[in-house]
Scaffold this motif. Structure first.
Motif, PDB file in Angstrom:
ATOM      1  N   ILE A  63       0.838  -1.202   0.000  1.00 25.97           N
ATOM      2  CA  ILE A  63       0.000   0.000   0.000  1.00 25.97           C
ATOM      3  C   ILE A  63       0.874   1.253   0.000  1.00 25.97           C
ATOM      4  O   ILE A  63       0.549   2.251  -0.649  1.00 25.97           O
ATOM      5  CB  ILE A  63      -0.975  -0.042   1.200  1.00 25.97           C
ATOM      6  N   VAL A  64       2.008   1.197   0.695  1.00 26.89           N
ATOM      7  CA  VAL A  64       2.935   2.329   0.667  1.00 26.89           C
ATOM      8  C   VAL A  64       3.452   2.546  -0.759  1.00 26.89           C
ATOM      9  O   VAL A  64       3.557   3.676  -1.238  1.00 26.89           O
ATOM     10  CB  VAL A  64       4.094   2.099   1.656  1.00 26.89           C
TER      11      VAL A  64
ATOM     12  N   ALA B 102      -1.591   1.636  11.496  1.00 25.62           N
ATOM     13  CA  ALA B 102      -1.388   3.054  11.800  1.00 25.62           C
ATOM     14  C   ALA B 102      -0.056   3.529  11.240  1.00 25.62           C
ATOM     15  O   ALA B 102       0.044   4.619  10.663  1.00 25.62           O
ATOM     16  CB  ALA B 102      -1.440   3.271  13.315  1.00 25.62           C
ATOM     17  N   PHE B 103       0.989   2.698  11.382  1.00 25.31           N
ATOM     18  CA  PHE B 103       2.286   3.100  10.847  1.00 25.31           C
ATOM     19  C   PHE B 103       2.236   3.180   9.322  1.00 25.31           C
ATOM     20  O   PHE B 103       2.760   4.135   8.726  1.00 25.31           O
ATOM     21  CB  PHE B 103       3.372   2.115  11.292  1.00 25.31           C
ATOM     22  N   VAL B 107       2.994   6.541   6.879  1.00 28.46           N
ATOM     23  CA  VAL B 107       3.906   6.632   5.735  1.00 28.46           C
ATOM     24  C   VAL B 107       3.137   7.083   4.495  1.00 28.46           C
ATOM     25  O   VAL B 107       3.594   7.954   3.741  1.00 28.46           O
ATOM     26  CB  VAL B 107       4.606   5.271   5.496  1.00 28.46           C
ATOM     27  N   VAL B 108       1.951   6.508   4.284  1.00 27.46           N
ATOM     28  CA  VAL B 108       1.139   6.892   3.130  1.00 27.46           C
ATOM     29  C   VAL B 108       0.849   8.390   3.165  1.00 27.46           C
ATOM     30  O   VAL B 108       0.997   9.109   2.168  1.00 27.46           O
ATOM     31  CB  VAL B 108      -0.175   6.077   3.107  1.00 27.46           C
ATOM     32  N   PHE B 109       0.452   8.866   4.345  1.00 27.53           N
ATOM     33  CA  PHE B 109       0.122  10.280   4.502  1.00 27.53           C
ATOM     34  C   PHE B 109       1.331  11.153   4.189  1.00 27.53           C
ATOM     35  O   PHE B 109       1.239  12.136   3.439  1.00 27.53           O
ATOM     36  CB  PHE B 109      -0.372  10.508   5.933  1.00 27.53           C
ATOM     37  N   SER B 115       4.523  14.935  -1.060  1.00 33.73           N
ATOM     38  CA  SER B 115       4.799  15.109  -2.494  1.00 33.73           C
ATOM     39  C   SER B 115       3.984  16.254  -3.067  1.00 33.73           C
ATOM     40  O   SER B 115       4.519  17.117  -3.780  1.00 33.73           O
ATOM     41  CB  SER B 115       4.466  13.826  -3.264  1.00 33.73           C
ATOM     42  N   ILE B 116       2.684  16.251  -2.764  1.00 29.92           N
ATOM     43  CA  ILE B 116       1.824  17.288  -3.336  1.00 29.92           C
ATOM     44  C   ILE B 116       2.269  18.668  -2.859  1.00 29.92           C
ATOM     45  O   ILE B 116       2.363  19.625  -3.634  1.00 29.92           O
ATOM     46  CB  ILE B 116       0.346  17.014  -2.966  1.00 29.92           C
ATOM     47  N   TRP B 117       2.578  18.747  -1.581  1.00 32.37           N
ATOM     48  CA  TRP B 117       2.980  20.024  -0.990  1.00 32.37           C
ATOM     49  C   TRP B 117       4.258  20.551  -1.649  1.00 32.37           C
ATOM     50  O   TRP B 117       4.313  21.675  -2.158  1.00 32.37           O
ATOM     51  CB  TRP B 117       3.183  19.805   0.516  1.00 32.37           C
ATOM     52  N   ILE B 118       5.285  19.690  -1.661  1.00 32.99           N
ATOM     53  CA  ILE B 118       6.574  20.138  -2.191  1.00 32.99           C
ATOM     54  C   ILE B 118       6.453  20.470  -3.674  1.00 32.99           C
ATOM     55  O   ILE B 118       6.931  21.512  -4.138  1.00 32.99           O
ATOM     56  CB  ILE B 118       7.642  19.054  -1.956  1.00 32.99           C
TER      57      ILE B 118
END
Lengths: 231, 135
Positions: A63-64, B102-103, B107-109, B115-118
């Motif tokens: 998923i990552v 949760a971890f 990482v996904v977040f 990426s979008i921000w930068i």
């Protein structure tokens, strides 16, 4: 064996050697099915839990990986280089069918695992077959979509946006294709070997894999198709 | 790795102390329980899917807010899948699964939002292509 008490001690010693801090061990309380290691009522987790948890870790890493493709798509979605835009490539009827097929296959996959837990070979196979056919339908629709787009000149080389699109959606499709191979293998193994423990563990993992694919598809149809259609 | 096999049939008694459970697995064994769970999941997921398509195309929702509605519906549907299909629960036998999840979500977040921000800042600061050509 004549040295049964001795071999139990050797076994306890081996466990302490392999896992000195007993990280893989925990108490299960009274009536535990697992013999202790000599430090209270503890024991290693069962193989079913270890296999399932390990596969869960793999799925999260998968998923990552998809998150990276989603990020690339989000960054590149307007880099069309004068080619087709997000809006141009969406065929909403096809997406609705794909979504329905994959959701139904996720459901039948779950039912097959329910049948596995009830040790019912016939229904396990029936629902696995249904899962496979629904997944195959999804894959055919997606390949057809790719071929139609390519025929209109919307190939991955056309623009950064299309590269990101084909990578993200194609990677999901590749997972479905691999899942179908796995599914066929599992059907053969269930038929030939029955519900042995390791077969059950594999079915558990397959069930997790297929549900995870559907979760990723939720992201795909929302971010790529629905948002593309309203962009 | 342990050689000890685990048989969920042994865990039918809810008062009996249990060990952890793998995701997608449950101690409760009756087929009816599983089927009911999947039916609820299917109904909710189908409802949310239809809601997503309606939010995008029916015009019921104010145009500029459609993407937000779609994201909310997608997250809700992923939650439904996790709970009813993958059997991730808040129970004590699921702590490890929830923590790993949760971890993964962290990482996904970080990857997606970062990426979008930068990249949007880079885009903002970049010279337009035609000006660059004229240099």
């Amino acid at each position: 064996m004549s040295d049964a008490p001795f071999s139990a001690a050797v076994e306890a010693y081996r466990r302490v050697q392999e896992d000195p801090h007993r990280l893989g061990h925990r108490g299960h309380g009274e009536g535990e099915p697992v013999p202790g290691t000599g430090h209270g009522e503890t024991g290693p987790a069962s193989k079913r839990v270890i296999v399932g948890y390990g596969f869960w870790i793999f799925l999260l890493s998968d998923i990552v990986m998809f998150a990276c493709f989603f990020a690339a798509y989000a960054v590149l979605q307007d880099a069309t280089a004068g080619g087709p835009t997000r809006r141009d490539i969406v065929d909403i009827n096809r997406v609705a069918w794909e979504t329905g097929l994959l959701l139904a296959s996720s459901f039948t996959c779950g039912l097959s695992f329910a049948a596995t837990n009830a040790r019912n070979k016939l229904w396990t196979q029936v629902f696995l077959l249904a899962t496979g056919l629904l997944g195959l339908g999804f894959l055919v629709l997606e390949l057809q979509e790719f071929m139609l787009l390519a025929a209109e000149g919307a190939t991955p080389q056309r623009s950064a946006f299309l590269t990101a699109f084909y990578t993200l959606v194609g990677c999901h499709g590749l997972h479905v294709a691999v899942g179908l191979l796995w599914l066929g293998t599992m059907m053969a193994q269930v038929q030939l070997k029955g519900f042995r423990h390791e077969i059950q563990h594999r079915l558990l993992c397959f069930n997790l894999f297929w549900h995870a694919l559907d979760i990723i598809w939720v992201g795909v149809f929302t971010i790529v198709y629905l948002m593309g259609a309203v962009a | 790795m342990s050689d000890i096999e685990y048989d969920p049939h042994e865990y039918a008694d809810p008062h009996r102390p249990r060990e952890d459970h793998a995701p997608g697995d449950e101690p409760e064994e009756s087929a009816g329980h599983w089927v009911r769970n999947y039916l609820i999941g299917l109904a909710l997921a189908a409802l949310l899917t239809v809601a997503s398509f309606m939010a995008a195309f029916s015009g019921l929702i104010w145009g500029p807010s459609v993407p937000v509605a779609l994201v909310v519906l997608a997250i809700a549907q992923m939650g439904v899948h996790l709970v009813f299909f993958l059997h991730i629960t808040t129970g004590p036998d699921n702590t490890n699964n929830v923590l790993a999840l949760a971890f993964g979500l962290l990482v996904v977040f970080l990857v997606v939002v970062g990426s979008i921000w930068i990249m949007s800042h880079l885009n903002h600061n970049m010279m337009p292509m035609d000006e660059m050509m004229r240099m």
